[in-house]
Design a protein around this motif. Structure first.
Motif, mmCIF file in Angstrom:
data_model
loop_
_atom_site.group_PDB
_atom_site.id
_atom_site.type_symbol
_atom_site.label_atom_id
_atom_site.label_comp_id
_atom_site.label_asym_id
_atom_site.label_seq_id
_atom_site.Cartn_x
_atom_site.Cartn_y
_atom_site.Cartn_z
ATOM 1 N N LYS A 31 0.836 -1.190 0.000
ATOM 2 C CA LYS A 31 0.000 0.000 0.000
ATOM 3 C C LYS A 31 0.875 1.245 0.000
ATOM 4 O O LYS A 31 1.968 1.250 0.528
ATOM 5 C CB LYS A 31 -0.890 0.010 1.251
ATOM 6 C CG LYS A 31 -1.879 -1.153 1.315
ATOM 7 C CD LYS A 31 -2.710 -1.084 2.574
ATOM 8 C CE LYS A 31 -3.688 -2.250 2.664
ATOM 9 N NZ LYS A 31 -4.497 -2.207 3.895
ATOM 10 N N GLU A 113 1.410 -6.059 -16.350
ATOM 11 C CA GLU A 113 0.094 -6.260 -15.763
ATOM 12 C C GLU A 113 -0.960 -6.333 -16.875
ATOM 13 O O GLU A 113 -1.009 -5.450 -17.746
ATOM 14 C CB GLU A 113 -0.233 -5.092 -14.829
ATOM 15 C CG GLU A 113 -1.552 -5.200 -14.114
ATOM 16 C CD GLU A 113 -1.561 -6.248 -13.015
ATOM 17 O OE1 GLU A 113 -2.642 -6.512 -12.460
ATOM 18 O OE2 GLU A 113 -0.479 -6.802 -12.697
ATOM 19 N N THR A 118 -9.592 -2.804 -16.854
ATOM 20 C CA THR A 118 -9.091 -1.695 -16.041
ATOM 21 C C THR A 118 -9.429 -0.363 -16.702
ATOM 22 O O THR A 118 -9.792 -0.320 -17.881
ATOM 23 C CB THR A 118 -7.565 -1.784 -15.861
ATOM 24 O OG1 THR A 118 -6.930 -1.444 -17.116
ATOM 25 C CG2 THR A 118 -7.138 -3.185 -15.434
ATOM 26 N N LYS A 320 -0.652 -2.460 -5.373
ATOM 27 C CA LYS A 320 -2.011 -2.180 -5.831
ATOM 28 C C LYS A 320 -2.250 -0.689 -6.069
ATOM 29 O O LYS A 320 -2.853 -0.295 -7.079
ATOM 30 C CB LYS A 320 -3.019 -2.714 -4.806
ATOM 31 C CG LYS A 320 -4.466 -2.582 -5.233
ATOM 32 C CD LYS A 320 -5.401 -3.218 -4.199
ATOM 33 C CE LYS A 320 -6.860 -3.095 -4.629
ATOM 34 N NZ LYS A 320 -7.771 -3.726 -3.632
ATOM 35 N N ALA A 321 -1.791 0.152 -5.165
ATOM 36 C CA ALA A 321 -2.009 1.588 -5.295
ATOM 37 C C ALA A 321 -1.304 2.155 -6.517
ATOM 38 O O ALA A 321 -1.847 2.994 -7.239
ATOM 39 C CB ALA A 321 -1.529 2.305 -4.035
ATOM 40 N N HIS A 322 -0.076 1.702 -6.755
ATOM 41 C CA HIS A 322 0.678 2.197 -7.908
ATOM 42 C C HIS A 322 0.100 1.672 -9.220
ATOM 43 O O HIS A 322 0.093 2.382 -10.226
ATOM 44 C CB HIS A 322 2.152 1.819 -7.770
ATOM 45 C CG HIS A 322 2.889 2.657 -6.777
ATOM 46 N ND1 HIS A 322 2.773 2.476 -5.427
ATOM 47 C CD2 HIS A 322 3.731 3.706 -6.956
ATOM 48 C CE1 HIS A 322 3.518 3.364 -4.801
ATOM 49 N NE2 HIS A 322 4.109 4.133 -5.698
ATOM 50 N N LYS A 323 -0.386 0.439 -9.209
ATOM 51 C CA LYS A 323 -1.023 -0.092 -10.421
ATOM 52 C C LYS A 323 -2.268 0.713 -10.766
ATOM 53 O O LYS A 323 -2.497 1.050 -11.930
ATOM 54 C CB LYS A 323 -1.389 -1.566 -10.233
ATOM 55 C CG LYS A 323 -0.216 -2.525 -10.293
ATOM 56 C CD LYS A 323 -0.681 -3.956 -10.074
ATOM 57 C CE LYS A 323 0.500 -4.925 -10.069
ATOM 58 N NZ LYS A 323 0.061 -6.319 -9.800
ATOM 59 N N ALA A 324 -3.072 1.017 -9.756
ATOM 60 C CA ALA A 324 -4.297 1.778 -9.994
ATOM 61 C C ALA A 324 -3.980 3.162 -10.562
ATOM 62 O O ALA A 324 -4.636 3.638 -11.497
ATOM 63 C CB ALA A 324 -5.098 1.898 -8.700
ATOM 64 N N ALA A 325 -2.963 3.803 -9.984
ATOM 65 C CA ALA A 325 -2.563 5.121 -10.473
ATOM 66 C C ALA A 325 -1.983 5.029 -11.883
ATOM 67 O O ALA A 325 -2.229 5.894 -12.733
ATOM 68 C CB ALA A 325 -1.553 5.742 -9.523
ATOM 69 N N GLU A 327 -2.701 2.798 -14.166
ATOM 70 C CA GLU A 327 -3.782 2.539 -15.127
ATOM 71 C C GLU A 327 -4.519 3.831 -15.478
ATOM 72 O O GLU A 327 -4.883 4.071 -16.629
ATOM 73 C CB GLU A 327 -4.737 1.496 -14.546
ATOM 74 C CG GLU A 327 -4.135 0.097 -14.494
ATOM 75 C CD GLU A 327 -4.840 -0.818 -13.518
ATOM 76 O OE1 GLU A 327 -5.840 -0.370 -12.894
ATOM 77 O OE2 GLU A 327 -4.398 -1.970 -13.348
ATOM 78 N N LYS A 328 -4.698 4.671 -14.473
ATOM 79 C CA LYS A 328 -5.346 5.972 -14.692
ATOM 80 C C LYS A 328 -4.463 6.847 -15.579
ATOM 81 O O LYS A 328 -4.950 7.549 -16.479
ATOM 82 C CB LYS A 328 -5.585 6.653 -13.338
ATOM 83 C CG LYS A 328 -6.612 7.757 -13.360
ATOM 84 C CD LYS A 328 -6.949 8.183 -11.927
ATOM 85 C CE LYS A 328 -8.121 9.166 -11.930
ATOM 86 N NZ LYS A 328 -8.493 9.561 -10.542
#
Length: 425
Positions: A31, A113, A118, A320-325, A327-328
């Motif tokens: 995280k 990934e 996504t 997870k946090a870096h992947k989400a960012a 993807e955005k």
């Protein structure tokens, strides 16, 4: 940006398993504390292109105040090896610009990934279908197309007019005839081909209806009669009247571009990544003097050139946090608005139809390349495909210096057998 395909043994090295490591700046529990800082590796030209991508990054950060982007420009000819090393150890970027030929290889190694479902892949229907297909490996999407390209026949309209040429050549024989006419009537070389480069030689293979390999049939085809004929034709492009002799020096690329930009040669085979530099040349102060046509072939109906370009990819080892960012960020960088901005600034080709706005198409270079994209040949879903250009280029150089064509291609096939152990010769 120069299209120098890296000649590293990427696929061999990628056979090792991916080391389990987190993204830089992430905590051990996967995280991120507070705002997320993404590391983004950009491989665009540091002088002409990267500043415009940095402007996009600023726009992204303004719209997403909880995400900071550490923009790192990595020279294109070093990026493949640097990414391979970083993703196999530590220090890998969270998100990066991946040449289309690298994407499948990195995906095969487990470094990327999957982006299906996504935010990065929410708008895939807007993209050119073949480019989405090129970003897939074993049915999963591992990159979002950022820019695309292909090779075209670029020519100086004024020099062609001096030679009485009214239409771009569609076959190699027509090109050689035009080159001779330019030499005779305009006093400069009519055509210059980048020598000993496998990527720039691909149109000759396509023009004979073949390729280096048959990926679907798992067969090495570079020694076929069609391939031999293609290389024989290739060799004549350096010896025919009005064509520039083969330049195999380390500065050959720069020599070719300097000659074209200054009006000392009438035509070259080149991609859209050089348009901004061409416009700076004395021969193209008037942008409309640049002609762009499909690369010729053995016959007009077999002409074609490889499809290139870059995807935005997300590192599988990020938390997870870096992947989400990430993807955005990928969604923002590949949006219609962002692609239109980059196209107007860098004269590169968007990958989605809604980015070809009227303002984008007002650039004659972009409009010219858009017109020939339909003739480009998509790459097969073969992780090793980009690695095939290296041996081909090396041995084409030997063929130009006296090695027999069949012998040179036999050596290429031997090299390919090592890269592709399941393929028949």
């Amino acid at each position: 940006m120069r299209r120098g395909i890296a000649a590293s043994a990427l696929v061999v090295a990628l056979a090792v398993s991916m080391a389990a490591c987190g993204s830089s700046g992430s905590s051990s529990d996967g995280k991120a504390d507070g705002p997320v800082t993404l590391t983004y590796w950009d491989t665009s030209n540091a002088t002409n292109e990267a500043p415009n991508y940095q402007e996009l990054v600023k726009k992204f950060q303004a719209a997403n105040p909880n995400i900071k982007v550490d923009f790192v420009n990595v020279p294109f000819d070093q990026a493949q090896n640097k990414l391979q090393t970083a993703m196999g150890a530590k220090g890998a970027p969270d998100v990066f610009r991946s040449e289309v030929g690298w994407t499948a290889a990195f995906a095969k190694a487990g470094y990327l990934e999957p982006l299906d479902g996504t935010p990065a892949a929410a708008d895939t229907s807007a993209f050119q279908p073949s480019l989405i297909q090129q970003a897939k490996y074993e049915g999963k999407l591992y990159g979002v197309p950022l820019v695309t390209d292909t090779l075209g026949l670029l020519y100086n309209k004024e020099l062609f007019a001096k030679a009485g040429i009214t239409a771009a050549p569609k076959t190699w024989d027509e090109l050689k005839a035009d080159a001779a006419a330019v030499k005779e009537k305009a006093g400069v070389d009519g055509f210059w081909l980048k020598a000993a480069d496998g990527y720039y030689a691909m149109p000759f293979l396509f023009g004979e209806g073949t390729d280096t390999v048959d990926a679907a049939g798992k067969k090495i085809t570079v020694t076929s009669p069609e391939a031999v004929k293609a290389v024989e034709t290739y060799k004549t492009m350096f010896t025919a009247p009005g064509t520039a002799k083969a330049d195999v020096t380390t500065d050959a690329y720069a020599h070719m571009m300097d000659a074209f930009n200054s009006g000392k040669v009438a035509a070259i085979i080149q991609g859209p990544w050089e348009i901004t530099n061409i416009y700076k040349g004395s021969a193209f102060a008037d942008k409309n003097n640049l002609g762009i046509a499909a690369v010729p072939g053995a016959s007009a109906d077999k002409a074609g050139a490889p499809t290139g370009g870059h995807n935005i990819a997300v590192y599988a080892g990020a938390d997870k946090a870096h992947k989400a960012a990430a993807e955005k960020f990928a969604a923002f960088m590949t949006s219609a608005e962002s692609q239109a901005f980059i196209a107007q600034k860098n004269s590169t080709l968007p990958t989605r139809s809604d980015a070809f706005t009227a303002d984008v198409k007002a650039d004659p270079g972009i409009a010219g390349f858009q017109g020939i994209l339909s003739s480009a040949k998509p790459r097969p879903e073969l992780p090793e495909y980009s690695s095939l250009f290296a041996s081909l280029g090396t041995n084409l150089g030997k063929a130009l210096q006296g090695t027999g064509t069949q012998d040179a291609l036999n050596t290429v096939a031997t090299d390919y057998a090592k890269l592709l152990p399941g393929f028949a010769k």
